[in-house]
Design a protein around this motif. Sequence first.
Motif, PDB file in Angstrom:
ATOM      1  N   ALA A   7       0.857  -1.156  -0.014  1.00 49.65           N
ATOM      2  CA  ALA A   7       0.047  -0.019   0.173  1.00 49.65           C
ATOM      3  C   ALA A   7       0.800   1.336   0.014  1.00 49.65           C
ATOM      4  N   LEU A   8       0.296   2.276  -0.494  1.00 50.02           N
ATOM      5  CA  LEU A   8       0.805   3.446  -0.407  1.00 50.02           C
ATOM      6  C   LEU A   8       0.232   4.437   0.883  1.00 50.02           C
ATOM      7  N   LEU A   9       0.972   4.814   1.607  1.00 49.75           N
ATOM      8  CA  LEU A   9       0.483   5.499   2.955  1.00 49.75           C
ATOM      9  C   LEU A   9      -0.010   6.863   2.616  1.00 49.75           C
ATOM     10  N   ILE A  10      -1.307   7.119   2.822  1.00 46.83           N
ATOM     11  CA  ILE A  10      -1.772   8.595   2.409  1.00 46.83           C
ATOM     12  C   ILE A  10      -2.022   9.613   3.466  1.00 46.83           C
ATOM     13  N   GLY A  11      -2.237   8.924   4.630  1.00 45.16           N
ATOM     14  CA  GLY A  11      -2.609   9.940   5.873  1.00 45.16           C
ATOM     15  C   GLY A  11      -2.380   9.113   7.137  1.00 45.16           C
ATOM     16  N   ILE A  12      -2.247   9.874   8.180  1.00 43.26           N
ATOM     17  CA  ILE A  12      -2.075   9.533   9.483  1.00 43.26           C
ATOM     18  C   ILE A  12      -2.856  10.581  10.500  1.00 43.26           C
ATOM     19  N   ARG A  13      -3.577  10.000  11.328  1.00 45.32           N
ATOM     20  CA  ARG A  13      -4.226  10.989  12.297  1.00 45.32           C
ATOM     21  C   ARG A  13      -4.015  10.402  13.773  1.00 45.32           C
ATOM     22  N   ARG A  14      -3.981  11.286  14.711  1.00 45.87           N
ATOM     23  CA  ARG A  14      -3.875  10.680  16.102  1.00 45.87           C
ATOM     24  C   ARG A  14      -5.153  10.027  16.540  1.00 45.87           C
ATOM     25  N   HIS A  15      -4.852   8.980  17.328  1.00 45.78           N
ATOM     26  CA  HIS A  15      -6.238   8.392  17.934  1.00 45.78           C
ATOM     27  C   HIS A  15      -5.619   8.034  19.405  1.00 45.78           C
ATOM     28  N   GLY A  16      -6.313   8.702  20.365  1.00 50.16           N
ATOM     29  CA  GLY A  16      -5.881   8.478  21.765  1.00 50.16           C
ATOM     30  C   GLY A  16      -4.567   8.952  22.195  1.00 50.16           C
ATOM     31  N   GLU A  17      -3.921   8.420  23.109  1.00 50.27           N
ATOM     32  CA  GLU A  17      -2.600   8.926  23.635  1.00 50.27           C
ATOM     33  C   GLU A  17      -1.275   8.317  22.887  1.00 50.27           C
ATOM     34  N   SER A  19      -1.806   5.862  19.903  1.00 54.45           N
ATOM     35  CA  SER A  19      -2.177   5.202  18.581  1.00 54.45           C
ATOM     36  C   SER A  19      -2.385   6.100  17.586  1.00 54.45           C
ATOM     37  N   VAL A  20      -2.591   5.666  16.251  1.00 52.75           N
ATOM     38  CA  VAL A  20      -3.016   6.554  15.316  1.00 52.75           C
ATOM     39  C   VAL A  20      -3.773   5.803  14.356  1.00 52.75           C
ATOM     40  N   ILE A  21      -4.524   6.591  13.578  1.00 48.39           N
ATOM     41  CA  ILE A  21      -5.483   5.809  12.548  1.00 48.39           C
ATOM     42  C   ILE A  21      -4.731   6.260  11.049  1.00 48.39           C
ATOM     43  N   ALA A  22      -4.372   5.176  10.422  1.00 49.08           N
ATOM     44  CA  ALA A  22      -3.738   5.369   9.136  1.00 49.08           C
ATOM     45  C   ALA A  22      -4.579   5.085   8.160  1.00 49.08           C
ATOM     46  N   GLU A  23      -4.414   5.788   6.905  1.00 48.84           N
ATOM     47  CA  GLU A  23      -5.235   5.483   5.521  1.00 48.84           C
ATOM     48  C   GLU A  23      -4.324   5.109   4.585  1.00 48.84           C
ATOM     49  N   ALA A  24      -4.485   4.239   3.662  1.00 50.05           N
ATOM     50  CA  ALA A  24      -3.523   3.858   2.771  1.00 50.05           C
ATOM     51  C   ALA A  24      -4.374   3.412   1.519  1.00 50.05           C
TER      52      ALA A  24
END
Length: 234
Positions: A7-17, A19-24
């Motif tokens: 996959a091509l990683l296209i975005g990251i946003r914080r989740h909690g202290e 973790s992150v939610i990644a979009e690919a």
Amino acid sequence: MEWTGEALLIGIRRHGETSVIAEAMVAGRGRYAGLIRGGRSPKLAATLQPGNTIQLTWRARLEDHLGTFNVELLQSRAAGLFADRKRLYLAQTVCEHLHLLPERDPHDRLLGMALDLIDHEPDAAALARFELALLDDLGFGLDLETCAATGLTEDLTHVSPKSGRAVSRAAAEPYKDRLLPLPSFLHARGNASPDDLRAAFRLSGHFLDMYVWSQRQLDPPATREKLIELLTEE
């Protein structure tokens, strides 16, 4: 449920202290999101840079759940992108465009175009074609092959800003001030001048705004305008 893919990683946003939610964009699967536990750790910082190619393993109890990602770095591009402003802005713009696609719907043609754009010298003509391909995959493709008024397939010089259909030179003459210029490189072979490129981005931007950004109450990618300036410098 579980699958593994490139996959091509296209975005990251914080989740909690921690973790992150990644979009690919996943080959054969489309845009996927997943939770990466501990994704904010220094250990994963170099891997979780948008523009990198990663190996993902997605797991979830049910198919419609968010699921979790395990990630492995396959190709790091971050250092090269940060060293070249044009490439950085291009990668950011392309990743923002890919966010517009529906989740879990394969778009391998666009993924391939995106990787070509990111991995090569910045190419304004290729980016303009990518934006038109994005419109097509979103269901808003333009008809640039046939004149809407006459049915002719030659000497197409303009596009209707309402229908997205091409107009021939003769048919366009009385309405030129109300039509969008159609650069010839978008529908025929040939080189593109800086004016042609600016016209191409005006064309794709008009329809992206009309059909996508305005409808979803989104702003265009923050880097797009500056990128166009850099790519069309004379």
